[in-house]
Design an enzyme around this catalytic site. Structure first.
Site, PDB file in Angstrom:
ATOM      1  N   GLY A  11       1.282  -1.185  -0.108  1.00 17.81           N
ATOM      2  CA  GLY A  11       0.073  -0.325   0.524  1.00 17.81           C
ATOM      3  C   GLY A  11       0.647   1.455   0.174  1.00 17.81           C
ATOM      4  O   GLY A  11       1.932   1.161   0.582  1.00 17.81           O
ATOM      5  N   ARG A  72       0.603  -5.073  -4.966  1.00 14.51           N
ATOM      6  CA  ARG A  72       0.609  -6.171  -3.806  1.00 14.51           C
ATOM      7  C   ARG A  72       0.718  -7.663  -4.902  1.00 14.51           C
ATOM      8  O   ARG A  72      -0.362  -8.197  -5.981  1.00 14.51           O
ATOM      9  CB  ARG A  72      -0.381  -5.895  -2.825  1.00 14.51           C
ATOM     10  N   ASP A 103       5.503  -4.601   5.487  1.00  9.53           N
ATOM     11  CA  ASP A 103       5.548  -6.050   6.834  1.00  9.53           C
ATOM     12  C   ASP A 103       4.957  -7.218   4.969  1.00  9.53           C
ATOM     13  O   ASP A 103       6.204  -7.574   4.981  1.00  9.53           O
ATOM     14  CB  ASP A 103       4.039  -6.389   6.856  1.00  9.53           C
ATOM     15  N   THR A 126       4.513   2.478   5.636  1.00 11.38           N
ATOM     16  CA  THR A 126       3.142   2.108   5.035  1.00 11.38           C
ATOM     17  C   THR A 126       2.448   3.031   6.537  1.00 11.38           C
ATOM     18  O   THR A 126       3.103   3.272   7.569  1.00 11.38           O
ATOM     19  CB  THR A 126       3.257   0.402   6.231  1.00 11.38           C
ATOM     20  N   ASP A 128       0.235   2.380   8.902  1.00 14.79           N
ATOM     21  CA  ASP A 128      -0.747   1.840   9.212  1.00 14.79           C
ATOM     22  C   ASP A 128       0.503   1.483  10.977  1.00 14.79           C
ATOM     23  O   ASP A 128       0.091   1.348  11.966  1.00 14.79           O
ATOM     24  CB  ASP A 128      -0.625   0.174   9.199  1.00 14.79           C
ATOM     25  N   ASP A 130       2.744  -0.556  11.775  1.00 11.28           N
ATOM     26  CA  ASP A 130       2.393  -1.694  12.572  1.00 11.28           C
ATOM     27  C   ASP A 130       3.907  -2.834  12.355  1.00 11.28           C
ATOM     28  O   ASP A 130       3.488  -3.961  11.766  1.00 11.28           O
ATOM     29  CB  ASP A 130       1.443  -2.569  11.922  1.00 11.28           C
ATOM     30  N   ARG A 172      -5.930  -3.148   9.501  1.00 10.81           N
ATOM     31  CA  ARG A 172      -6.616  -4.093   9.376  1.00 10.81           C
ATOM     32  C   ARG A 172      -5.843  -5.319  10.346  1.00 10.81           C
ATOM     33  O   ARG A 172      -6.440  -6.181  10.433  1.00 10.81           O
ATOM     34  CB  ARG A 172      -6.356  -5.035   7.716  1.00 10.81           C
TER      35      ARG A 172
HETATM   36  O1  F6P Z   1      -1.060  -0.073   3.403  1.00 12.21           O
HETATM   37  C1  F6P Z   1      -2.339  -0.567   4.211  1.00 12.21           C
HETATM   38  C2  F6P Z   1      -3.699  -0.369   4.369  1.00 12.21           C
HETATM   39  O2  F6P Z   1      -3.988   1.080   4.040  1.00 12.21           O
HETATM   40  C3  F6P Z   1      -4.405  -0.861   5.225  1.00 12.21           C
HETATM   41  O3  F6P Z   1      -4.235  -0.011   6.583  1.00 12.21           O
HETATM   42  C4  F6P Z   1      -5.731  -1.283   4.325  1.00 12.21           C
HETATM   43  O4  F6P Z   1      -6.157  -2.556   5.701  1.00 12.21           O
HETATM   44  C5  F6P Z   1      -4.993  -1.174   3.753  1.00 12.21           C
HETATM   45  O5  F6P Z   1      -4.040  -1.645   3.380  1.00 12.21           O
HETATM   46  C6  F6P Z   1      -6.357  -1.502   2.434  1.00 12.21           C
HETATM   47  O6  F6P Z   1      -5.460  -2.286   0.973  1.00 12.21           O
HETATM   48  P1  F6P Z   1      -5.875  -1.967  -0.433  1.00 12.21           P
HETATM   49  O7  F6P Z   1      -5.733  -0.379  -1.325  1.00 12.21           O
HETATM   50  O8  F6P Z   1      -4.895  -2.872  -1.504  1.00 12.21           O
HETATM   51  O9  F6P Z   1      -7.293  -2.429  -0.601  1.00 12.21           O
END
Ligand code: F6P
Length: 322
Positions: A11, A72, A103, A126, A128, A130, A172
């Site tokens: 992300g 991804r 991660d 990120t 998050d 995390d 998440r």
């Molecule tokens: O990159 C982290 C994040 O923003 C999370 O907080 C979220 O759940 C996820 O990515 C959403 O990913 P995508 O944009 O691929 O749906």
């Protein structure tokens, strides 16, 4: 080391561009060639390499997103995919790589290190927050400021209508966006995956809360095990029909926007440190900033280790929200 590559993966997060800029300019200072790889690991496998110079990163420090694009990648998780990536890097004469991501990015780098001796250094990108090994990841500060700004607006209308609002924020696996942003907006409650959410107990607290409080804002992390803002709000509506209840999901606005000053500075420091780490012979580590000092954390320690929440913050939230 004469030639290195940089890419962003997973992300996107505000500050990634500032980090790319720092990597490119530090490498040039050390008389190295730099290539940017488009679309993360997918681009490594598809040979999407572009030469970068000082000018190619001009005027990007203030921009959200990532000029190198991101993805991804499922294919990189296969051995064939990683072999393809190794062949392409070797053919291009790449001697070191800076991977900016979260991660999933570092898990990919860990797998890659099993078949590849090219050193990889990570920068934690990120929203998050995390990852273990850094106080703040690239983009986290901007994301919580975006949430604070949005919830301040929601508070205005909530207060005018005497409403109970559930606001769902990203994260998440982690409630760190919810926790800090929730403190910043004076949320009446913060529901996060790291602490058990007992909906019955929560409803009791709502009933017992200050009666003269007109509006209430409940921040819910998307990964909360009780099911997210809509699910919890439905249960509350059934039990407390007198509340005028609404739900807002903030979604991807949290991932965009100009990076905050803090994210620009941290990203620059991390990108700079990543290139110097390659020159010092380091590999398989994530750059972080802990207590304002650069630290190096092995990928295996950085991933899947959600930061422990600060118990002082959790205790304070309950007292201040009364
Ligand atoms: O990159 C982290 C994040 O923003 C999370 O907080 C979220 O759940 C996820 O990515 C959403 O990913 P995508 O944009 O691929 O749906």
């Amino acid at each position: 080391m004469k030639k290195i590559a940089v890419f962003t993966s997973g992300g996107d997060s505000p500050g990634m561009n500032a980090c790319i800029r720092a990597v490119v300019r530090t490498a040039i200072y050390h008389k190295m060639e730099v290539v940017g790889i488009m679309h993360g690991y997918d681009g490594v496998m598809k040979n999407e390499f572009i030469p970068m110079d000082a000018k190619s990163v001009a005027n990007i420090i203030h921009r959200g997103g990532t000029i190198l694009k991101t993805a991804r990648s499922n294919e990189f998780m296969t051995l064939e995919g990683r072999q393809k990536a190794l062949d392409n890097l070797t053919k291009a004469g790449i001697e070191g790589v800076v991977a900016i991501g979260g991660d999933g990015t570092f898990k990919g780098a860990l797998e890659f290190s099993k078949i590849c001796s090219i050193p990889v250094i990570g920068c934690p990108g990120t929203i998050d927050n995390d990852l273990i090994g850094t106080d703040f990841t690239i983009g986290y500060d901007t994301a919580i400021n975006t949430v604070v700004d949005a919830v301040d607006k929601i508070r205005d209308t909530a207060e005018s209508h005497d409403r109970l609002f559930f606001v769902e924020v990203m994260g998440r696996d982690a409630g760190l966006i919810a926790l800090r942003a929730g403190i910043g907006v004076g949320a009446e409650s913060i529901l996060i995956p790291e602490t058990k959410t007992d909906v019955e107990d929560f409803i009791k607290r709502l009933e017992g809360g200050r009666k003269n409080k007109n509006s209430k804002i409940i921040i819910v992390a998307e990964g909360d095990e009780a099911g997210g803002a809509f699910v919890i709000a439905e249960q509350v509506k059934k039990r407390l029909p007198d509340y005028d209840t609404r739900v807002t999901v903030l979604g991807h606005i949290q991932r965009g926007g100009n990076p905050s000053a803090m994210d620009r500075v941290n990203s620059s420091r991390m990108g700079f440190a990543a290139v110097e780490a390659l020159l010092q012979g380091k590999k398989g580590v994530m750059i972080g900033i802990v207590n304002n000092t650069i630290q190096y954390t092995p990928f295996e320690n950085a991933v899947k280790h959600i930061q422990e929440l600060n118990p002082d913050l959790l205790r304070m939230v309950n007292i201040l929200s009364l």
